[in-house]
Design an enzyme around this catalytic site. Structure first.
Site, PDB file in Angstrom:
ATOM      1  N   HIS A   1       0.807  -1.231   0.000  1.00  0.00           N
ATOM      2  CA  HIS A   1       0.000   0.000   0.000  1.00  0.00           C
ATOM      3  C   HIS A   1       0.841   1.283   0.000  1.00  0.00           C
ATOM      4  CE1 HIS A   1      -3.440  -2.519   0.451  1.00  0.00           C
ATOM      5  NE2 HIS A   1      -3.507  -2.575   1.754  1.00  0.00           N
TER       6      HIS A   1
ATOM      7  N   GLU B   1     -11.377  -4.416  -2.156  1.00  0.00           N
ATOM      8  CA  GLU B   1     -10.381  -3.500  -2.722  1.00  0.00           C
ATOM      9  C   GLU B   1     -10.203  -3.838  -4.195  1.00  0.00           C
ATOM     10  OE1 GLU B   1      -6.848  -3.713   0.042  1.00  0.00           O
ATOM     11  OE2 GLU B   1      -8.273  -4.933   1.127  1.00  0.00           O
TER      12      GLU B   1
ATOM     13  N   HIS C   1      -9.979   1.502   0.747  1.00  0.00           N
ATOM     14  CA  HIS C   1      -9.816   0.478   1.777  1.00  0.00           C
ATOM     15  C   HIS C   1     -10.913   0.552   2.844  1.00  0.00           C
ATOM     16  CE1 HIS C   1      -7.676  -2.465   4.156  1.00  0.00           C
ATOM     17  NE2 HIS C   1      -6.701  -2.517   3.279  1.00  0.00           N
TER      18      HIS C   1
HETATM   19  C1  GLA Z   1      -4.835  -5.259   2.729  1.00  0.00           C
HETATM   20  C2  GLA Z   1      -3.945  -6.415   2.801  1.00  0.00           C
HETATM   21  C3  GLA Z   1      -4.054  -7.058   4.138  1.00  0.00           C
HETATM   22  C4  GLA Z   1      -3.778  -6.052   5.237  1.00  0.00           C
HETATM   23  C5  GLA Z   1      -4.695  -4.886   5.078  1.00  0.00           C
HETATM   24  C6  GLA Z   1      -4.388  -3.805   6.068  1.00  0.00           C
HETATM   25  O1  GLA Z   1      -6.130  -5.636   2.581  1.00  0.00           O
HETATM   26  O2  GLA Z   1      -4.173  -7.366   1.781  1.00  0.00           O
HETATM   27  O3  GLA Z   1      -3.168  -8.139   4.229  1.00  0.00           O
HETATM   28  O4  GLA Z   1      -2.467  -5.631   5.172  1.00  0.00           O
HETATM   29  O5  GLA Z   1      -4.609  -4.373   3.791  1.00  0.00           O
HETATM   30  O6  GLA Z   1      -4.363  -4.253   7.375  1.00  0.00           O
END
Ligand code: GLA
Length: 408
Positions: free
Chosen positions: A105, A317, A179
């Site tokens: 991210h 997502e 997210h």
């Molecule tokens: C995304 C990732 C997860 C986690 C979240 C944040 O969805 O795929 O593994 O890192 O973000 O906690």
């Protein structure tokens, strides 16, 4: 209707505006300049009661301290890049290793921690707010000065349309997503294990122990990853299956069926039977990470002191596949210099009136039939059915209606 207020101030003294947009049906959402975070989405249930269906915080400080990306726009590259490195036009780029040996991210200085600029708008199909951010050349280790905008529009069809646009002055990679953690029973109602998910997908991208894609696609048939028919999130979430174990539950990328660049697809649905709330997710992207909040720990109290413990929200997502820059067989996340980045995702909310919903659920066609006898106006029935049940059930309902009519 749009209302603009001050949400708070960052620790370095920057004011953060909040916008609340309400449509003609009483549905509303709020979003802030910090991280372009969606802080609230109020949706009615079958009795007309509003609940806030996304997890969030009450202060800027909580968002600054959060490490779970609650409600935010993440980038420049959402999800993971293996070994935190990639090569573009013969140049190797090194990124933050903020997820074991990998990049997640956008790294330590993600877009979710920036104060975006904003403007609100009223257009023919709805009202909303647009957030803008300039990510300089070299920001987070990526090449190219990237200027991006994320536009949230609320329509009177209860759609929250998210349009991402951007342009870079050098070739780069870009993968922006939202997210938000959804809980259709309300953000403070406990876990989402009873809520039902359907996915328009026959394959996941296989992941390794560190959630990095291997390049292989795995057929979901006969596995706990199969959501081709609507299934409760909790039914198989702790199954003895290697992918589930690697993700500590659901945290995988589903390959969206009939993906074509720029074409909107119905990708996923989430449904809460008790409240009658349903959400449909549409996107023009090739993948969706369904993340069942396995790492939520209630480290920071949520809105109104809510406790966001493990699996109290689920994220959809929409994205390019994880590590796709290092997997040439996957759709490419490369954004060429001067070309427009443009993708759209829609979260649409539907209220199930409860007329047929529960009966259909229990396959209790007799109960449904007896109610149907009182509905003679085909148009009314069709609309009600359309709002209430899935395509397959629609066929069954039409046959049942015909039977009911003839047996009169
Ligand atoms: C995304 C990732 C997860 C986690 C979240 C944040 O969805 O795929 O593994 O890192 O973000 O906690």
């Amino acid at each position: 209707m749009i209302k603009q207020t001050v949400f708070g101030t960052t620790k370095d003294g920057r004011e953060v505006k909040e916008y609340t947009v309400e449509n003609a049906n009483g549905m509303s959402f709020s979003a802030i300049e910090f991280g372009a975070v969606i802080t609230r989405i109020f949706v009615k249930d079958k009795n007309g009661e509003l609940a806030d269906v996304v997890l969030g915080f009450d202060s800027v400080q909580d968002y600054e301290n959060d490490d779970t990306y609650l409600g935010a726009v993440v980038g420049r590259y959402a999800n993971r890049i293996g070994n935190a490195t990639f090569t573009l036009n013969g140049v190797e780029y090194q990124l933050d290793k903020n997820d074991n040996n990998n990049h997640l991210h956008g790294g330590y200085n993600g877009y979710e921690k920036r104060v975006w600029t904003s403007e609100n708008f009223t257009e023919e199909n709805g009202e909303g707010v647009k957030f803008m951010l300039v990510s300089e050349d070299g920001d987070q280790g990526y090449p190219g000065k990237l200027e991006i905008a994320v536009k949230y529009t609320l329509t009177n069809n209860n759609e929250l349309i998210i349009e991402y646009t951007g342009m870079s002055d050098k070739d780069t990679i870009c993968n922006l997503t939202n997210h938000s953690y959804f809980n259709l029973a309300g953000h403070d109602s406990g876990d989402v294990l009873n809520q039902l998910v359907w996915l328009n997908s026959d394959f996941i991208t296989e992941a390794d122990e560190a959630s990095i894609t291997t390049g292989k696609l795995v057929d979901v048939k006969g596995t706990p990853m199969d959501f081709t028919t609507e299934t409760a999130i909790g039914d198989r979430i702790d199954a003895d299956y290697y992918q589930i174990k690697f993700g500590a539950g659901y945290d995988h990328n589903w390959v969206i069926k009939s993906y074509e660049k720029g074409k909107m697809n119905l990708t996923a649905t989430l449904r809460d039977k008790a409240s009658g709330r349903k959400m449909e997710v549409y996107t023009d992207l090739p993948g969706v990470q369904v993340y069942s909040g396995n790492f939520l720990k209630a480290r920071i109290p949520g809105k109104n002191q809510a406790k966001y413990t493990r699996r109290t929200g689920v994220c959809f997502e929409t994205q390019y596949y994880p590590d796709s820059i290092n997997k040439p067989e996957f759709p490419s996340p490369v954004l060429k210099a001067g070309e427009e980045y443009k993708t759209t995702t829609i979260y649409k909310f539907i209220v199930q009136l409860g007329l047929f919903g529960d009966d259909m659920e229990n396959n209790n066609f007799f109960a449904m039939l007896s109610r149907m006898k009182y509905i003679n106006r085909w148009g009314l029935m069709r609309n009600t059915i359309h709002e209430n049940i899935s395509e397959h059930s629609l066929d069954v309902a039409i046959i049942a209606h015909a039977l009911a009519t003839f047996s009169n």
